[in-house]
Design a protein around this motif. Structure first.
Motif, short mmCIF file in Angstrom:
data_model
loop_
_atom_site.label_atom_id
_atom_site.label_comp_id
_atom_site.label_asym_id
_atom_site.label_seq_id
_atom_site.Cartn_x
_atom_site.Cartn_y
_atom_site.Cartn_z
N LEU A 142 -94.71 27.12 -35.54
CA LEU A 142 -93.81 26.20 -34.84
C LEU A 142 -94.13 26.33 -33.36
CD1 LEU A 142 -91.38 24.27 -34.60
CD2 LEU A 142 -89.90 26.29 -34.51
N ASN A 143 -94.63 25.26 -32.75
CA ASN A 143 -95.03 25.27 -31.35
C ASN A 143 -94.32 24.14 -30.59
OD1 ASN A 143 -97.18 27.39 -31.42
ND2 ASN A 143 -98.09 25.95 -32.87
N ILE A 160 -94.74 21.41 -36.17
CA ILE A 160 -94.86 22.40 -37.24
C ILE A 160 -96.24 22.25 -37.86
CG2 ILE A 160 -93.91 23.27 -39.39
CD1 ILE A 160 -91.23 22.03 -38.59
N ASP A 161 -96.97 23.36 -38.01
CA ASP A 161 -98.31 23.35 -38.61
C ASP A 161 -98.33 24.28 -39.82
OD1 ASP A 161 -99.90 21.70 -36.65
OD2 ASP A 161 -99.15 23.25 -35.30
N THR A 176 -93.45 31.46 -34.53
CA THR A 176 -92.51 30.47 -33.98
C THR A 176 -92.27 30.75 -32.51
OG1 THR A 176 -90.55 31.80 -34.54
CG2 THR A 176 -91.32 30.22 -36.20
N VAL A 177 -91.90 29.70 -31.79
CA VAL A 177 -91.48 29.81 -30.39
C VAL A 177 -90.17 29.03 -30.26
CG1 VAL A 177 -93.84 29.98 -29.53
CG2 VAL A 177 -92.78 27.74 -29.72
N ILE A 218 -102.98 15.02 -41.18
CA ILE A 218 -103.76 15.90 -42.04
C ILE A 218 -105.12 16.09 -41.38
CG2 ILE A 218 -104.76 16.22 -44.32
CD1 ILE A 218 -102.58 14.42 -45.44
N GLY A 219 -105.45 17.33 -41.10
CA GLY A 219 -106.71 17.62 -40.43
C GLY A 219 -107.49 18.70 -41.15
N ASP A 220 -108.56 19.14 -40.51
CA ASP A 220 -109.47 20.14 -41.07
C ASP A 220 -109.26 21.45 -40.33
OD1 ASP A 220 -111.46 21.49 -42.32
OD2 ASP A 220 -112.97 19.92 -42.08
N ALA A 221 -109.09 22.55 -41.09
CA ALA A 221 -108.91 23.88 -40.48
C ALA A 221 -110.22 24.65 -40.40
CB ALA A 221 -107.87 24.69 -41.26
N ASN A 222 -111.26 24.14 -41.01
CA ASN A 222 -112.61 24.76 -40.93
C ASN A 222 -112.62 26.27 -41.24
OD1 ASN A 222 -113.97 22.35 -40.10
ND2 ASN A 222 -113.09 22.64 -38.07
N PRO A 223 -112.51 26.70 -42.47
CA PRO A 223 -112.29 25.87 -43.65
C PRO A 223 -110.80 25.70 -43.93
CG PRO A 223 -112.70 28.11 -44.30
CD PRO A 223 -112.77 28.12 -42.80
N GLY A 224 -110.50 24.83 -44.89
CA GLY A 224 -109.12 24.64 -45.30
C GLY A 224 -108.50 23.39 -44.70
N THR A 225 -107.19 23.36 -44.75
CA THR A 225 -106.44 22.18 -44.34
C THR A 225 -105.40 22.55 -43.30
OG1 THR A 225 -106.70 21.25 -46.56
CG2 THR A 225 -105.01 20.26 -45.17
N ARG A 226 -105.23 21.69 -42.32
CA ARG A 226 -104.14 21.81 -41.35
C ARG A 226 -103.28 20.55 -41.48
NH1 ARG A 226 -102.97 23.86 -36.03
NH2 ARG A 226 -104.93 25.02 -36.04
N ILE A 227 -102.02 20.76 -41.81
CA ILE A 227 -101.05 19.67 -41.88
C ILE A 227 -100.04 19.87 -40.77
CG2 ILE A 227 -99.28 18.52 -43.25
CD1 ILE A 227 -100.81 19.19 -45.73
N SER A 228 -99.94 18.89 -39.88
CA SER A 228 -99.05 18.99 -38.72
C SER A 228 -97.94 17.97 -38.85
CB SER A 228 -99.84 18.76 -37.42
OG SER A 228 -100.89 19.69 -37.29
N ILE A 229 -96.73 18.42 -38.56
CA ILE A 229 -95.56 17.53 -38.52
C ILE A 229 -95.07 17.49 -37.08
CG2 ILE A 229 -93.21 17.12 -39.34
CD1 ILE A 229 -93.92 18.57 -41.89
N GLU A 230 -95.19 16.33 -36.46
CA GLU A 230 -94.74 16.15 -35.08
C GLU A 230 -93.30 15.68 -35.11
OE1 GLU A 230 -97.55 13.37 -33.62
OE2 GLU A 230 -99.18 14.84 -33.47
N CYS A 231 -92.40 16.56 -34.68
CA CYS A 231 -90.95 16.35 -34.86
C CYS A 231 -90.35 15.61 -33.67
CB CYS A 231 -90.25 17.68 -35.08
SG CYS A 231 -90.87 18.60 -36.50
N TRP A 232 -90.90 14.45 -33.37
CA TRP A 232 -90.28 13.57 -32.39
C TRP A 232 -90.51 12.14 -32.85
CZ3 TRP A 232 -94.60 16.54 -31.16
CH2 TRP A 232 -95.79 15.86 -30.95
N THR A 233 -89.59 11.28 -32.44
CA THR A 233 -89.60 9.90 -32.92
C THR A 233 -90.46 9.06 -32.01
OG1 THR A 233 -87.39 10.14 -33.79
CG2 THR A 233 -88.19 7.90 -33.47
N ARG A 234 -91.34 8.27 -32.61
CA ARG A 234 -92.16 7.33 -31.84
C ARG A 234 -91.52 5.96 -31.95
NH1 ARG A 234 -95.98 11.07 -33.13
NH2 ARG A 234 -97.70 11.37 -31.67
N THR A 235 -90.79 5.57 -30.94
CA THR A 235 -90.17 4.26 -30.94
C THR A 235 -91.17 3.24 -30.45
OG1 THR A 235 -89.31 4.62 -28.72
CG2 THR A 235 -87.87 5.18 -30.56
N LEU A 236 -91.05 2.00 -30.96
CA LEU A 236 -91.91 0.91 -30.52
C LEU A 236 -91.38 0.35 -29.25
CD1 LEU A 236 -92.54 -0.88 -33.92
CD2 LEU A 236 -93.81 0.97 -32.86
N ALA A 237 -92.25 0.28 -28.23
CA ALA A 237 -91.78 -0.19 -26.92
C ALA A 237 -91.46 -1.66 -26.93
CB ALA A 237 -92.85 0.10 -25.87
#
Length: 465
Positions: A384-385, A393-394, A346-347, A446-465
């Motif tokens: 946590l980056n 969060i990954d 974590t950071v 959901i991505g690829d960790a080569n091998p395995g799985t990387r699941i990332s949660i981007e903790c910011w809101t994407r509002t529609l402009a």
């Protein structure tokens, strides 16, 4: 909001308004039309003016034809003296170009001798009064070789023509400016309506089917808004009916299943002394299947409960760094029991507006899946980056991974991937995570960790402009 969700196209500035685009096209067409109209008017006025003056010059030549060759020079001189206050000029020239009479001192070389009118500017040394007017000239060659040139001053006529054209230009600019300002003023209201509609559709896209598009304009947009609102009302009604039926079934079946589980426990107690291994295995299998059904129904009801969160009463400032470490401490013993290397990194990222309990539940489901599908002796990382947009969060494992063509489907209820179908599970873990992410307007990838799985949660809101 998951990786597969498609946000509405961003509207970046007033230029993207249809009203402004149409206004720009209108202004361009208007400007081109004004230029063409001015050119047509100028050409028409000039052509009419030249035609009328050519008639006058032609009659003047006919007038001078009535004089004999010996009397022509005196007639031209007399006419020149009488025309000093009038816009006419005359010149009689010998065959060698010598001026014999009149106030045109030098024969203009560009004027043909076939009585064809020509518009030209006379040089300063051409007129006896020292002026340099713009004239319409006509010439003829007489039988004795002399050349007679008659001309009419166009200066005043051209000045009036220029005044008319300037007036048309100024009037056109004023009309265009008034039209542009009026269109911009009208577009402000349209832009506000579009912003209100965009805000409502953003909320609808986030799952709030109770939102409706604003109406009241009594135009095409208003008509479309009424149709969309009617459609939304019908969609909301059908969704509530389906959701109510599913929740009712799940809720009603929990009690009978709980009773069945209790009966199986009593049967197990009664038959414990019979030493029938086959019967005990069947009872244990039935209890396991019943527990799995109860767990699925609990997960289904939890997904519905999360999806109905509208006011977000549990939201507040959450310290993600502390939360991630707590989740890691909770699952570290489970990972150690299977000799899985478990690393938490974590950071500092500051506080985030979220529901702490829901984020904790989502991370718990992700780590539970990661430990379940990672082989003994594998590795899992919880990170946590801080990114330029916000905290991320990954959850990374080196398990069998998720195929690219299944990354959308695994977020649906009860779906089991081909690579993990042989493992126990309900197929609802990622559905719960997806529901939590949707409530927060976050993004899960959901991505690829080569091998395995990387699941990332981007903790910011994407509002529609």
């Amino acid at each position: 909001m998951t990786e597969t969700s498609v946000p509405a196209p961003a509207v970046g500035g007033r230029w993207h308004s249809t009203t402004v685009r149409l206004l720009t096209i209108y202004a361009f067409i208007f400007s081109i039309s004004v230029v063409l109209a001015l050119g047509l008017i100028g050409k028409s006025v000039t052509s009419t003016m030249e035609s009328e003056i050519d008639i006058v010059l032609h009659w003047q030549l006919i007038y001078f034809d009535s004089f004999a060759d010996g009397e022509l020079a005196d007639a031209v001189q007399l006419r020149s003296e009488h025309e000093r206050m009038h816009p006419n000029y005359y010149g009689l020239f010998a065959a060698d170009g010598t001026c014999l009479a009149g106030d045109i001192l030098a024969r203009p070389p560009s004027v043909p001798v076939n009585r064809a009118g020509v518009t030209l500017t006379l040089a300063l040394n051409t007129i006896s009064n020292g002026s340099s007017p713009v004239v319409r000239a006509m010439a003829e060659r007489r039988a004795n070789g002399q050349t007679l040139v008659v001309a009419r001053d166009l200066t005043n006529i051209l000045r009036r023509q220029q005044i008319i054209i300037n007036t048309l230009i100024v009037g056109g600019v004023l009309c265009l400016s008034a039209g542009v300002l009026a269109a911009l003023a009208l577009s402000v209201r349209q832009v506000r309506r579009i912003k209100a509609i965009r805000h409502a559709t953003q909320r609808i896209a986030q799952g709030d089917l109770g939102q409706r598009l604003p109406v009241g304009g009594r135009d095409e947009i208003d008509m479309l808004a009424h149709l969309v609102n009617h459609m939304l009302a019908e969609v909301e009604r059908l969704m509530n009916e389906v959701k109510g039926a599913c929740d009712g079934i799940a809720h009603d079946l929990r009690t009978p299943l709980a009773r069945v589980r209790t009966l199986l426990m009593r049967i197990d107690e009664r038959t414990s002394g019979a030493r029938d291994d086959t019967l005990e295995q069947l009872i244990d299998k039935a209890r396991g299947e019943t527990d799995a059904l109860l767990e699925r129904f609990r997960a289904m009801l939890r997904i519905s409960e999360i999806g109905t969160l509208q006011r977000r009463g549990g939201f507040g400032k959450v310290q993600l760094e502390t939360l991630v470490r707590e989740v890691g401490e909770l699952f570290e013993p489970l990972a150690e029991s299977r000799s899985i290397e478990f690393v938490v990194h974590t950071v500092p990222v500051g506080s985030t507006h979220a529901d702490r309990a829901l984020i904790f539940e989502a991370l718990s489901n992700l780590l539970d899946n990661a430990i379940k599908f990672t082989p003994d002796g594998g590795a899992i990382r919880l990170e946590l980056n801080q990114t330029p947009f916000g905290p991320r969060i990954d959850v990374i494992d080196n398990g069998p991974g998720i195929a690219a063509d299944e990354r959308d489907a695994v977020l649906q209820r009860f779906y089991r991937g081909e690579r993990t179908r042989h493992l126990a599970g309900s197929g609802l873990g990622l559905s719960i995570v997806s529901a939590v992410i949707t409530v927060h307007d976050f993004t899960m990838r959901i991505g690829d960790a080569n091998p395995g799985t990387r699941i990332s949660i981007e903790c910011w809101t994407r509002t529609l402009a």
